[in-house]
Design a protein around this motif. Sequence first.
Motif, PDB file in Angstrom:
ATOM      1  N   UNK A  98      86.642 -22.534 109.468  1.00 23.57           N
ATOM      2  CA  UNK A  98      86.635 -23.396 108.295  1.00 23.57           C
ATOM      3  C   UNK A  98      86.285 -22.622 107.026  1.00 23.57           C
ATOM      4  N   UNK A  99      85.513 -21.551 107.175  1.00 20.48           N
ATOM      5  CA  UNK A  99      85.230 -20.719 106.010  1.00 20.48           C
ATOM      6  C   UNK A  99      86.519 -20.135 105.447  1.00 20.48           C
ATOM      7  N   UNK A 100      87.393 -19.694 106.331  1.00 16.94           N
ATOM      8  CA  UNK A 100      88.686 -19.146 105.892  1.00 16.94           C
ATOM      9  C   UNK A 100      89.545 -20.233 105.257  1.00 16.94           C
ATOM     10  N   UNK A 101      89.534 -21.434 105.852  1.00 15.19           N
ATOM     11  CA  UNK A 101      90.339 -22.524 105.320  1.00 15.19           C
ATOM     12  C   UNK A 101      89.866 -22.915 103.916  1.00 15.19           C
ATOM     13  N   UNK A 102      88.545 -22.980 103.725  1.00 19.64           N
ATOM     14  CA  UNK A 102      87.983 -23.318 102.415  1.00 19.64           C
ATOM     15  C   UNK A 102      88.406 -22.297 101.369  1.00 19.64           C
ATOM     16  N   UNK A 103      88.373 -21.031 101.767  1.00 20.46           N
ATOM     17  CA  UNK A 103      88.772 -19.961 100.815  1.00 20.46           C
ATOM     18  C   UNK A 103      90.273 -20.018 100.543  1.00 20.46           C
ATOM     19  N   UNK A 104      91.072 -20.200 101.584  1.00 23.59           N
ATOM     20  CA  UNK A 104      92.523 -20.205 101.411  1.00 23.59           C
ATOM     21  C   UNK A 104      92.988 -21.386 100.560  1.00 23.59           C
ATOM     22  N   UNK A 105      92.333 -22.555 100.744  1.00 20.79           N
ATOM     23  CA  UNK A 105      92.717 -23.743  99.988  1.00 20.79           C
ATOM     24  C   UNK A 105      91.989 -23.827  98.643  1.00 20.79           C
ATOM     25  N   UNK A 106      91.084 -22.873  98.420  1.00 18.49           N
ATOM     26  CA  UNK A 106      90.329 -22.831  97.161  1.00 18.49           C
ATOM     27  C   UNK A 106      89.587 -24.150  96.916  1.00 18.49           C
ATOM     28  N   UNK A 107      88.962 -24.671  97.959  1.00 16.86           N
ATOM     29  CA  UNK A 107      88.216 -25.919  97.863  1.00 16.86           C
ATOM     30  C   UNK A 107      86.851 -25.642  97.246  1.00 16.86           C
ATOM     31  N   UNK A 108      86.450 -26.453  96.284  1.00 16.92           N
ATOM     32  CA  UNK A 108      85.202 -26.250  95.570  1.00 16.92           C
ATOM     33  C   UNK A 108      84.208 -27.379  95.871  1.00 16.92           C
ATOM     34  N   UNK A 109      82.951 -27.118  95.593  1.00 19.89           N
ATOM     35  CA  UNK A 109      81.902 -28.092  95.863  1.00 19.89           C
ATOM     36  C   UNK A 109      81.994 -29.324  94.984  1.00 19.89           C
ATOM     37  N   UNK A 110      82.757 -29.256  93.905  1.00 21.79           N
ATOM     38  CA  UNK A 110      82.900 -30.428  93.031  1.00 21.79           C
ATOM     39  C   UNK A 110      83.941 -31.398  93.547  1.00 21.79           C
ATOM     40  N   UNK A 111      84.496 -31.068  94.741  1.00 20.32           N
ATOM     41  CA  UNK A 111      85.463 -31.972  95.355  1.00 20.32           C
ATOM     42  C   UNK A 111      86.896 -31.629  95.075  1.00 20.32           C
ATOM     43  N   UNK A 112      87.130 -30.596  94.285  1.00 19.70           N
ATOM     44  CA  UNK A 112      88.517 -30.213  93.937  1.00 19.70           C
ATOM     45  C   UNK A 112      89.143 -29.379  95.027  1.00 19.70           C
ATOM     46  N   UNK A 128      77.865 -28.288 109.860  1.00 18.37           N
ATOM     47  CA  UNK A 128      77.663 -27.014 110.549  1.00 18.37           C
ATOM     48  C   UNK A 128      78.666 -25.936 110.158  1.00 18.37           C
ATOM     49  N   UNK A 129      79.905 -26.333 109.888  1.00 24.53           N
ATOM     50  CA  UNK A 129      80.955 -25.329 109.728  1.00 24.53           C
ATOM     51  C   UNK A 129      81.648 -25.323 108.372  1.00 24.53           C
ATOM     52  N   UNK A 130      81.577 -26.439 107.642  1.00 23.44           N
ATOM     53  CA  UNK A 130      82.299 -26.530 106.374  1.00 23.44           C
ATOM     54  C   UNK A 130      81.371 -26.434 105.178  1.00 23.44           C
ATOM     55  N   UNK A 131      80.360 -27.300 105.127  1.00 22.21           N
ATOM     56  CA  UNK A 131      79.445 -27.347 103.979  1.00 22.21           C
ATOM     57  C   UNK A 131      78.791 -26.009 103.642  1.00 22.21           C
ATOM     58  N   UNK A 132      78.445 -25.180 104.645  1.00 18.07           N
ATOM     59  CA  UNK A 132      77.806 -23.901 104.302  1.00 18.07           C
ATOM     60  C   UNK A 132      78.660 -23.005 103.413  1.00 18.07           C
TER      61      UNK A 132
END
Length: 324
Positions: A310-324, A97-101
Amino acid sequence: MNTTRWLGALAAALSLAFAAAPAAAQQDKSIRIMVGASPGGGTDILARLLAEKFAADLKQSVVVENRPGASNTIAAELTARAAADGTTLLLATNTGQAIAPHLLKLKFDPLKDLQPIGLVAVMPNVLVVSATSPYKSVKELVAAMNDKPGSFKYASSGVGSTQHIAGEAFGLVTGTKSIHVPYKGSAQAHIDIIGGEVNMMFDSTSSAMGQIRAGKFRPLAVTAEKRSPEMPDVATLAEQGIKGADVQTWYGLFVTAGTPKPVVDRLTAELARVLKMPDVQARIKGLGGEVGAISVEQFSDMNRGEYERFGKLVRDANIKADGS
């Protein structure tokens, strides 16, 4: 309204929904609870608990359908695309709901295409290693990771899962490097942790408690603000000097958007009633979690707030869909 009259009202509301549903839906009036993870994990455990209680109350078949993969979003999309008649429910987590999108290109909008029914439970995540691991504390683990940067592996139930996010947050605040190994569910990851294929996991307590009690996992830290009542001797990360890596997993029930309001309201009331059952509360607490005790309106706000956080956290940590 007493229980008998209430159940009759719910059955009548569902009957109205079925009357407007396609012929195929009328032939099979069972309710499905969709789960985006493999059998045996925390989401599956809770879904089967709800299915048992719902079936007894609603006097109709309630089945759990596991559709693992794509960070829980396969099950979510099937629910979003289902007939809006109240017969397809989704037991979702903040993973889908909050991370994968923010990581995947989805063909549905989790905020618009799924209607909240209610919060089921909130579980802290726990940093675990195999019981045969040489590391008996977070301090020892971090020291070893610093000695051999990039050689440690941590498991998760999928890219973008709370386990993945917790692992990345841990790396950020400790300055350590490790390899993310995603699985299609916690149950599969457990096998490789016990076997020594991966070093650690930031699993939800709902998934990990069984292995901890069985003596197969060694818990090193709880990734929450306070200790778990089920593991009072396990300190939080913050208590061990690591702040900023707290991640919890929440589980919420959703239905297809557009479902008639009377059906949504009855399902919300039914969930609230089930969550007050002593055996249900004991089961959730036994998994290390807290029972959902907020209104559906509050849960809706929480769902949207978590999406943004979580959208902000994903951007700040530069997390990518390939698992990096």
